[in-house]
Scaffold this active site. Structure first.
Site, PDB file in Angstrom:
ATOM      1  N   HIS A 137       0.799  -1.233   0.000  1.00 61.42           N
ATOM      2  CA  HIS A 137       0.000   0.000   0.000  1.00 61.42           C
ATOM      3  C   HIS A 137       0.829   1.279   0.000  1.00 61.42           C
ATOM      4  CE1 HIS A 137      -3.441  -2.352  -0.063  1.00 61.42           C
ATOM      5  NE2 HIS A 137      -4.013  -2.089   1.071  1.00 61.42           N
ATOM      6  N   HIS A 162      -8.638  -3.223  -3.653  1.00 65.29           N
ATOM      7  CA  HIS A 162      -9.064  -3.206  -2.253  1.00 65.29           C
ATOM      8  C   HIS A 162      -8.526  -1.986  -1.504  1.00 65.29           C
ATOM      9  CE1 HIS A 162      -9.568  -5.232   1.865  1.00 65.29           C
ATOM     10  NE2 HIS A 162     -10.776  -5.050   1.355  1.00 65.29           N
TER      11      HIS A 162
HETATM   12 MG    MG Z   1      -6.542  -5.071   1.600  1.00 60.07          MG
END
Ligand code: MG
Ligand code: SAH
Length: 203
Positions: A137, A162
């Protein structure tokens, strides 16, 4: 949707509503080609996508170096002692992932690709029915995943991302940034979001 095991037994970071949306979208797109996820961890999302691929007679490539993201490292918020190899001094989620694929009877459907996403992508040439991005991320990692994998989604196929948080107070902005990039590329049509799961259909 009926899953091959009790999904609560698998460690991970996926809401059941998001899992169901992954399953439904995978059923809808798996006839267009094999599917691929980036970021499998212990296999929670893999079970939803894998079961949909199994029912569709196709394959799920599950890409993860299994060394954990930034937040899984020792001393970080989502570190899990059970997934730490003391001898190596490294996170290792592959053992758990592999055991879970066996329990879920998905060993003939899920092909683990134990490698950094960028390495797995370097020579990739197979068109994909669905891509699910849930890896690192950092902005760098998310951008690499977007650039590496979104271009392999076939027309009519699905790109799912996501951890979409439009409000920075709710979470990190890297997945949201690539989601916005995909939208503004003109290559995808936005589908209704399911909790933090962004869904796009390749035009
Ligand atoms: Mg995730
Ligand atoms: N989808 C999982 C959660 C994934 S957590 C679930 O349903 O529970 C994020 C995963 O991405 C971690 O397992 C980590 O090892 C992996 N990851 C992070 N950066 C990566 C990279 N550059 N290449 C491959 N995998 C990566």
């Amino acid at each position: 949707m009926k899953l091959p095991l009790d999904i609560n037994e698998i460690k991970g970071f996926l809401d059941p509503d998001e899992g169901e949306a992954l399953f439904d979208n995978c059923i809808a797109s798996a006839k267009l080609g094999p599917c691929l996820e980036v970021g499998s961890y212990c296999g929670k999302s893999t079970v939803y996508l894998g079961e949909a691929c199994r029912l569709s007679g196709t394959i799920l490539f599950a890409v993860d170096h299994h060394r954990g993201s930034e937040e899984h490292q020792q001393g970080e918020e989502y570190h899990d002692e059970d997934l730490y190899d003391e001898q190596l001094g490294l996170v290792d989620s592959f053992k758990s992932f592999r055991a879970n694929m066996r329990l879920a009877e998905l060993e003939k459907t899920v092909v683990p690709v134990v490698a950094p996403s960028e390495v797995a992508a370097r020579k990739w040439a197979t068109p994909l029915g669905m891509v699910f991005i849930d890896g690192g991320h950092s902005l760098d990692a998310a951008m690499t995943d977007y650039q590496s994998w979104s271009r392999h989604v076939v027309p009519g196929g699905i790109l799912a991302i996501h951890d979409i948080f439009p409000d920075p107070n709710d979470g990190g902005q890297a997945p949201y940034t690539i989601f916005e990039l995909a939208k503004s590329s003109g290559l995808f049509k936005e589908l209704p979001q399911v909790r933090t799961l962004g869904l796009l259909k390749r035009i």
